[in-house]
Design an enzyme around this catalytic site. Structure first.
Site, PDB file in Angstrom:
ATOM      1  N   GLU A  39       8.529  -8.597   1.316  1.00  0.00           N
ATOM      2  CA  GLU A  39       7.955  -7.441   2.006  1.00  0.00           C
ATOM      3  C   GLU A  39       8.864  -6.937   3.124  1.00  0.00           C
ATOM      4  O   GLU A  39       8.983  -5.733   3.331  1.00  0.00           O
ATOM      5  CB  GLU A  39       6.569  -7.778   2.543  1.00  0.00           C
ATOM      6  CG  GLU A  39       5.517  -8.042   1.467  1.00  0.00           C
ATOM      7  CD  GLU A  39       5.346  -6.859   0.510  1.00  0.00           C
ATOM      8  OE1 GLU A  39       5.742  -5.731   0.856  1.00  0.00           O
ATOM      9  OE2 GLU A  39       4.814  -7.063  -0.589  1.00  0.00           O
ATOM     10  N   TYR A 122       1.032  -2.424   7.216  1.00  0.00           N
ATOM     11  CA  TYR A 122       1.296  -2.584   5.787  1.00  0.00           C
ATOM     12  C   TYR A 122       1.714  -4.011   5.449  1.00  0.00           C
ATOM     13  O   TYR A 122       1.144  -4.650   4.561  1.00  0.00           O
ATOM     14  CB  TYR A 122       2.365  -1.609   5.273  1.00  0.00           C
ATOM     15  CG  TYR A 122       2.878  -2.080   3.944  1.00  0.00           C
ATOM     16  CD1 TYR A 122       2.096  -1.924   2.804  1.00  0.00           C
ATOM     17  CD2 TYR A 122       4.063  -2.804   3.847  1.00  0.00           C
ATOM     18  CE1 TYR A 122       2.505  -2.437   1.581  1.00  0.00           C
ATOM     19  CE2 TYR A 122       4.486  -3.311   2.636  1.00  0.00           C
ATOM     20  CZ  TYR A 122       3.702  -3.132   1.508  1.00  0.00           C
ATOM     21  OH  TYR A 122       4.093  -3.655   0.317  1.00  0.00           O
ATOM     22  N   ASP A 140       0.689   1.553   1.574  1.00  0.00           N
ATOM     23  CA  ASP A 140       2.090   1.927   1.737  1.00  0.00           C
ATOM     24  C   ASP A 140       2.261   3.381   1.290  1.00  0.00           C
ATOM     25  O   ASP A 140       1.281   4.069   0.989  1.00  0.00           O
ATOM     26  CB  ASP A 140       2.994   0.994   0.920  1.00  0.00           C
ATOM     27  CG  ASP A 140       2.951   1.329  -0.555  1.00  0.00           C
ATOM     28  OD1 ASP A 140       1.900   1.806  -1.020  1.00  0.00           O
ATOM     29  OD2 ASP A 140       3.956   1.131  -1.254  1.00  0.00           O
ATOM     30  N   CYS A 195       3.412   8.176 -10.520  1.00  0.00           N
ATOM     31  CA  CYS A 195       3.020   9.181  -9.532  1.00  0.00           C
ATOM     32  C   CYS A 195       4.079   9.236  -8.430  1.00  0.00           C
ATOM     33  O   CYS A 195       3.809   9.014  -7.258  1.00  0.00           O
ATOM     34  CB  CYS A 195       1.653   8.823  -8.953  1.00  0.00           C
ATOM     35  SG  CYS A 195       0.856  10.167  -8.044  1.00  0.00           S
ATOM     36  N   CYS A 202       3.119  13.037 -14.934  1.00  0.00           N
ATOM     37  CA  CYS A 202       1.683  13.175 -15.157  1.00  0.00           C
ATOM     38  C   CYS A 202       1.306  13.030 -16.631  1.00  0.00           C
ATOM     39  O   CYS A 202       0.167  12.689 -16.957  1.00  0.00           O
ATOM     40  CB  CYS A 202       1.210  14.517 -14.605  1.00  0.00           C
ATOM     41  SG  CYS A 202       1.563  14.746 -12.844  1.00  0.00           S
ATOM     42  N   CYS A 205       0.290   9.496 -17.083  1.00  0.00           N
ATOM     43  CA  CYS A 205      -0.588   8.927 -16.053  1.00  0.00           C
ATOM     44  C   CYS A 205      -1.956   8.599 -16.634  1.00  0.00           C
ATOM     45  O   CYS A 205      -2.561   9.432 -17.319  1.00  0.00           O
ATOM     46  CB  CYS A 205      -0.750   9.902 -14.892  1.00  0.00           C
ATOM     47  SG  CYS A 205      -1.862   9.291 -13.601  1.00  0.00           S
ATOM     48  N   CYS A 211      -7.524  13.406 -12.048  1.00  0.00           N
ATOM     49  CA  CYS A 211      -6.744  13.585 -10.828  1.00  0.00           C
ATOM     50  C   CYS A 211      -7.160  14.880 -10.115  1.00  0.00           C
ATOM     51  O   CYS A 211      -7.079  15.979 -10.661  1.00  0.00           O
ATOM     52  CB  CYS A 211      -5.259  13.630 -11.156  1.00  0.00           C
ATOM     53  SG  CYS A 211      -4.200  13.977  -9.727  1.00  0.00           S
TER      54      CYS A 211
END
Length: 293
Positions: A39, A122, A140, A195, A202, A205, A211
């Site tokens: 991280e 985060y 995030d 995304c 898309c 997706c 959406c």
DNA sequence: GAAGCGTGGCA
DNA sequence: TTGCCAAGCTT
């Protein structure tokens, strides 16, 4: 799971099961320390560049105590060219704090994690959730973008994480920690692979039909402007060049070795002073320069 | 809350 | 080429 967004979150979690990348910090044998290292490295840094650095780091320092036993300068050297080297300093400081104040065990709660150097909202949530299976919103830039599009119908999130972003994410999380963690990682992965910021895919997706951004006719971004940070010619570039010299040297270097990396004396001196001030470099008693001991 | 902080890939 | 972008944090 909250019923109002079931039709959105369930397909995303299902999508993740089939499309998740195999990344070294996602293995079954990964401990919280490995999650923490990943991280830190992933803050503002692409996955592809983190992978080899992550492997090398954990091989050398498999625990917080191992890192804490070495010098901060070695952490900065090992950080290499990942960028934002203060992260290396803060990871080392966090490891030291874990070793002295937490018995060498990475804290489990968001609150305890949040108090460590270099750990913000985060990163604290990510370590707690992905390292320990705690239930918390992991917000995030990917998650924010996905939620702003799919739920709020905007083209993108604003430049910074807001309390509203956190609350929205929290409201979508399933009650069970395991399912909540799966949704969080799925949202991040969807944002990273489908995304995306510039040209979202898309067509592939899993929630394009639900959406809100699609249903609204893909309106343009209407939030506050996002400033792009220039790099060429800035102090950051000079700092990078100076630090590159110090990282490559196995003993302190004379000032003349630093003077050749940038011609503007004023800017170069300012950058060097900044590195010293940040603790990324130090001057030896004989006037030479080195990574922090 | 805006600004500063690295680096490199990609369109 | 130049601008945009990449799992943020700190002051």
């Amino acid at each position: 799971m909250p019923a109002e967004h079931d039709e959105l979150t369930a397909p995303i979690a299902d999508w993740y099961a089939d499309h998740a990348r195999e990344l070294p910090w996602r293995g079954a044998d990964v401990d919280p320390w490995a999650v923490m290292v990943s991280e830190f490295m992933l803050q503002q840094t692409p996955v592809a560049r983190v992978i080899p650095a992550f492997e090398a780091w954990l091989t050398r320092w498999p625990s917080p105590a191992a890192l804490a036993a070495d010098s901060p300068g070695e952490a900065v050297r090992m950080w290499g060219k990942l960028g934002y080297p203060r992260r290396a300093l803060r990871l080392h400081a966090a490891a030291s704090e874990i070793t002295t104040s937490h018995g060498g065990v990475v804290p489990r709660t968001v609150e305890a994690l949040r108090s460590l150097p270099g750990v913000g909202d985060y990163t604290a949530a990510a370590i707690a959730v992905f390292g320990y299976g705690e239930r918390a919103p992991v917000v995030d830039t990917n998650v924010r973008r996905v939620l702003h599009r799919a739920v709020l119908g905007a083209a993108d999130a604003g430049p910074t994480t807001t309390k509203a972003d956190m609350a929205l994410c929290e409201s979508l999380l399933p009650d069970r920690p395991t399912e909540a963690a799966r949704l969080s990682i799925a949202l991040m992965e969807l944002g990273a692979l489908v995304c995306t910021a510039a040209s979202p895919s898309c067509g592939v997706c899993p929630v394009s039909d639900e959406c809100a951004w699609q249903l609204a006719g893909r309106p343009e971004y209407a939030g506050p402007p996002k400033r792009v940070q220039r790099f060429a010619g800035t102090d950051r570039q000079v700092r990078g060049k100076l630090l590159d010299v110090l990282r490559a040297a196995d003993e302190p270097v004379g000032k003349e070795r630093l003077d050749v990396v940038w011609s503007d004396d004023t800017q170069r001196e300012r950058a060097l002073a900044g590195l010293l001030d940040d603790g990324l470099a130090q001057q030896t008693t004989d006037g030479r320069f080195a990574l922090p001991a």
